[in-house]
Design a protein around this motif. Structure first.
Motif, PDB file in Angstrom:
ATOM      1  N   UNK A   1       0.679  -1.262  -0.012  1.00 46.65           N
ATOM      2  CA  UNK A   1       0.061  -0.047  -0.029  1.00 46.65           C
ATOM      3  C   UNK A   1       0.761   1.382   0.048  1.00 46.65           C
ATOM      4  N   UNK A   2       1.884   1.379   0.647  1.00 50.94           N
ATOM      5  CA  UNK A   2       2.899   2.466   0.664  1.00 50.94           C
ATOM      6  C   UNK A   2       3.070   2.903  -0.822  1.00 50.94           C
ATOM      7  N   UNK A   3       3.381   2.452  -1.850  1.00 47.75           N
ATOM      8  CA  UNK A   3       3.672   2.839  -3.097  1.00 47.75           C
ATOM      9  C   UNK A   3       2.289   3.360  -3.764  1.00 47.75           C
ATOM     10  N   UNK A   4       1.354   2.701  -3.471  1.00 51.57           N
ATOM     11  CA  UNK A   4      -0.188   3.199  -4.021  1.00 51.57           C
ATOM     12  C   UNK A   4      -0.424   4.496  -3.372  1.00 51.57           C
ATOM     13  N   UNK A   5      -0.339   4.692  -1.944  1.00 48.88           N
ATOM     14  CA  UNK A   5      -0.677   5.870  -1.518  1.00 48.88           C
ATOM     15  C   UNK A   5       0.116   6.834  -1.852  1.00 48.88           C
ATOM     16  N   UNK A   6       1.500   6.630  -1.933  1.00 52.39           N
ATOM     17  CA  UNK A   6       2.498   7.645  -2.432  1.00 52.39           C
ATOM     18  C   UNK A   6       2.286   8.248  -3.856  1.00 52.39           C
ATOM     19  N   UNK A   7       1.557   7.247  -4.622  1.00 52.87           N
ATOM     20  CA  UNK A   7       0.998   7.667  -5.962  1.00 52.87           C
ATOM     21  C   UNK A   7       0.126   8.684  -5.991  1.00 52.87           C
ATOM     22  N   UNK A   8      -0.600   9.056  -4.696  1.00 50.79           N
ATOM     23  CA  UNK A   8      -1.419  10.002  -4.646  1.00 50.79           C
ATOM     24  C   UNK A   8      -0.904  11.193  -3.854  1.00 50.79           C
ATOM     25  N   UNK A   9       0.550  11.309  -3.716  1.00 50.24           N
ATOM     26  CA  UNK A   9       1.174  12.297  -3.002  1.00 50.24           C
ATOM     27  C   UNK A   9       0.943  12.327  -1.679  1.00 50.24           C
ATOM     28  N   UNK A  10       0.798  11.372  -0.912  1.00 49.98           N
ATOM     29  CA  UNK A  10       0.709  11.193   0.814  1.00 49.98           C
ATOM     30  C   UNK A  10       1.869  10.455   1.332  1.00 49.98           C
ATOM     31  N   UNK A  11       2.356  10.873   2.202  1.00 45.58           N
ATOM     32  CA  UNK A  11       3.132   9.959   2.957  1.00 45.58           C
ATOM     33  C   UNK A  11       2.458   8.931   4.052  1.00 45.58           C
ATOM     34  N   UNK A  12       2.629   7.810   4.117  1.00 46.32           N
ATOM     35  CA  UNK A  12       2.145   6.820   4.931  1.00 46.32           C
ATOM     36  C   UNK A  12       2.878   5.900   5.720  1.00 46.32           C
ATOM     37  N   UNK A  13       2.503   6.133   7.169  1.00 48.30           N
ATOM     38  CA  UNK A  13       3.259   5.385   8.234  1.00 48.30           C
ATOM     39  C   UNK A  13       2.357   4.394   8.529  1.00 48.30           C
ATOM     40  N   UNK A  14       2.682   2.909   8.573  1.00 45.63           N
ATOM     41  CA  UNK A  14       1.988   1.915   9.032  1.00 45.63           C
ATOM     42  C   UNK A  14       2.321   1.346  10.350  1.00 45.63           C
ATOM     43  N   UNK A  15       1.360   1.566  11.216  1.00 40.80           N
ATOM     44  CA  UNK A  15       1.617   1.443  12.616  1.00 40.80           C
ATOM     45  C   UNK A  15       1.154  -0.009  13.211  1.00 40.80           C
ATOM     46  N   UNK A  16       1.869  -0.785  13.313  1.00 40.75           N
ATOM     47  CA  UNK A  16       1.399  -2.136  13.906  1.00 40.75           C
ATOM     48  C   UNK A  16       0.895  -2.099  15.350  1.00 40.75           C
ATOM     49  N   UNK A  17      -0.537  -2.849  15.256  1.00 38.62           N
ATOM     50  CA  UNK A  17      -1.034  -2.625  16.820  1.00 38.62           C
ATOM     51  C   UNK A  17      -2.346  -3.730  16.644  1.00 38.62           C
ATOM     52  N   UNK A  18      -2.463  -4.628  17.840  1.00 36.46           N
ATOM     53  CA  UNK A  18      -3.628  -5.401  17.597  1.00 36.46           C
ATOM     54  C   UNK A  18      -4.690  -4.560  18.029  1.00 36.46           C
ATOM     55  N   UNK A  19      -5.856  -5.228  17.478  1.00 41.20           N
ATOM     56  CA  UNK A  19      -7.302  -4.466  17.413  1.00 41.20           C
ATOM     57  C   UNK A  19      -7.673  -3.610  18.587  1.00 41.20           C
ATOM     58  N   UNK A  20      -7.363  -4.590  19.817  1.00 34.72           N
ATOM     59  CA  UNK A  20      -7.647  -4.060  21.127  1.00 34.72           C
ATOM     60  C   UNK A  20      -6.890  -3.060  21.747  1.00 34.72           C
ATOM     61  N   UNK A  21      -5.542  -2.934  21.311  1.00 33.11           N
ATOM     62  CA  UNK A  21      -4.585  -1.656  21.460  1.00 33.11           C
ATOM     63  C   UNK A  21      -5.011  -0.636  20.588  1.00 33.11           C
ATOM     64  N   UNK A  22      -5.405  -0.981  19.455  1.00 33.05           N
ATOM     65  CA  UNK A  22      -5.977   0.495  18.554  1.00 33.05           C
ATOM     66  C   UNK A  22      -6.761   0.984  19.309  1.00 33.05           C
ATOM     67  N   UNK A  23      -7.821   0.250  19.713  1.00 27.17           N
ATOM     68  CA  UNK A  23      -9.070   0.828  20.303  1.00 27.17           C
ATOM     69  C   UNK A  23      -8.817   1.522  21.412  1.00 27.17           C
ATOM     70  N   UNK A  24      -7.993   1.009  22.418  1.00 25.22           N
ATOM     71  CA  UNK A  24      -7.574   1.673  23.667  1.00 25.22           C
ATOM     72  C   UNK A  24      -6.847   3.019  23.357  1.00 25.22           C
ATOM     73  N   UNK A  25      -5.887   2.784  22.531  1.00 24.82           N
ATOM     74  CA  UNK A  25      -5.406   4.293  22.229  1.00 24.82           C
ATOM     75  C   UNK A  25      -6.289   5.270  21.542  1.00 24.82           C
ATOM     76  N   UNK A  26      -7.107   4.867  20.773  1.00 22.42           N
ATOM     77  CA  UNK A  26      -8.148   5.857  20.142  1.00 22.42           C
ATOM     78  C   UNK A  26      -9.037   6.371  21.487  1.00 22.42           C
ATOM     79  N   UNK A  27      -9.396   5.210  22.039  1.00 24.91           N
ATOM     80  CA  UNK A  27     -10.250   5.756  23.377  1.00 24.91           C
ATOM     81  C   UNK A  27      -9.797   6.781  24.286  1.00 24.91           C
ATOM     82  N   UNK A  28      -8.442   6.598  24.491  1.00 26.63           N
ATOM     83  CA  UNK A  28      -7.652   7.546  25.415  1.00 26.63           C
ATOM     84  C   UNK A  28      -7.487   8.838  24.742  1.00 26.63           C
ATOM     85  N   UNK A  29      -7.670   9.361  23.298  1.00 29.02           N
ATOM     86  CA  UNK A  29      -7.589  10.609  23.009  1.00 29.02           C
ATOM     87  C   UNK A  29      -8.312  10.739  21.605  1.00 29.02           C
ATOM     88  N   UNK A  30      -9.669  10.736  21.850  1.00 24.11           N
ATOM     89  CA  UNK A  30     -10.428  10.653  20.467  1.00 24.11           C
ATOM     90  C   UNK A  30     -10.442  11.747  19.577  1.00 24.11           C
TER      91      UNK A  30
END
Length: 347
Positions: free
Chosen positions: A52-81
């Protein structure tokens, strides 16, 4: 030989990026925007970063892939929505339902996704597209144990004693297997007391409880375990590494989990998020992601199923898989988690 393999692989991904660039809407040049996309760790992280990085770069955006289990994603977004750690979330139905109910994600505008019409209608969610469906079952090493017929075998056949690994209720794969066990040994998918009694009666199963499927895959590679609950693409990854690994559809049914991309409500990079979603459901991306070592089931109906996937499941079979009751699971999950963790600690 290694250098040639790497070069071909990189060339393949460059070609995917070029093909995707032609498919994306024409956009004027712009300053790069730092999109942060949460992705499951392990093979998902590697695949999404490379494809996906080269595809998104083709639209002129920088992409950071951040690895996290779904439960951890949820907790981090809940902490600062209002200022979320991620612009997009990758979640199965359990955590996705919590995110929707908590107002942490927003409904999407399908007109902003040029590849939307390529999805089967079942994969066109109002909060985001389904990028794949994970089909779950049992992985085993045929050199170490016989082929199991289902979950009951793992507890009642001595051939599996001490060779099966489980994870806690934080894992969607685990909780789906436990609801199946609750139907086999109890009164229904919510009768988790029956599952806890089962583990108490078989303490050897508690000795190989670990924190994640990735940890189980490491133990499997090292020959320390011979069986674990997983998805078809986990087995595909192990096979790509040259390991003896086979997948079994439990006779009581194969639990399945659609995996969706969500747009965080507080995202400051909405345009980039739409381009990322569009890339993830594109034919160009899914034609690569369907291949080893990931073998993700393609939700884009223009993508033909390769033999490695169709050997496990076809498009026609998707509707007949076992889809757990995530409302029930979410209602009791925290309680089940505490009980199981205490059981493991005592075991």
């Amino acid at each position: 030989m290694t250098q040639m393999t790497l070069s071909r692989r990189n060339f393949g991904f460059l070609m995917v990026g070029a093909a995707a660039a032609a498919m994306l809407p024409a956009r004027p040049a712009r300053a790069a925007s730092g999109l942060v996309a949460a992705t499951f760790p392990g093979s998902w992280e590697d695949a999404y970063r490379r494809v996906l990085t080269p595809l998104v770069s083709a639209a002129h955006y920088d992409l950071t892939i951040a690895p996290a289990m779904a439960q951890d994603q949820l907790a981090k977004v809940q902490a600062n929505p209002d200022n979320p750690a991620y612009d997009t979330l990758l979640m199965s139905p359990g955590q996705g339902a919590v995110a929707i109910e908590g107002g942490l994600v927003r409904k999407i505008d399908p007109t902003r996704l040029s590849n939307w019409s390529m999805l089967d209608p079942a994969f066109q969610g109002e909060y985001g597209p389904t990028v794949t469906v994970e089909v779950n079952g049992i992985a085993y090493n045929p050199d170490m144990v016989p082929r199991p017929t289902g979950y009951r075998d793992l507890f009642e056949n001595p051939a599996y004693a001490g060779k099966v690994s489980w994870t806690g209720f934080e894992s969607n794969t685990a909780v789906m297997a436990y609801t199946q066990l609750a139907k086999i040994y109890g009164t229904g998918p919510g009768d988790m007391d029956a599952v806890f009694r089962l583990f108490q009666a078989h303490p050897e199963h508690l000795r190989s409880v670990v924190d994640s499927t990735n940890h189980q895959m490491t133990l499997f590679q090292q020959g320390e375990i011979a069986v674990f609950m997983c998805s078809t693409n986990n087995v595909a990854h192990l096979k790509a590494l040259g390991l003896k690994a086979e997948f079994v559809h439990p006779k009581t049914g194969s639990p399945a989990a659609p995996v969706n991309l969500y747009l965080a409500k507080g995202s400051k990079h909405v345009d980039a998020a739409y381009d990322y979603m569009n890339a993830a459901i594109s034919k160009a991306a899914q034609d690569v992601l369907k291949l080893p070592p990931t073998e993700m089931f393609p939700t884009n109906r223009q993508v033909a199923l390769p033999p490695g996937i169709s050997a496990y499941v076809t498009r026609e079979q998707i509707a007949s898989l076992t889809y757990p009751d995530w409302t029930l699971i979410n209602k009791h999950r925290a309680e089940w988690m505490r009980t199981f963790d205490a059981l493991v600690a005592r075991g």
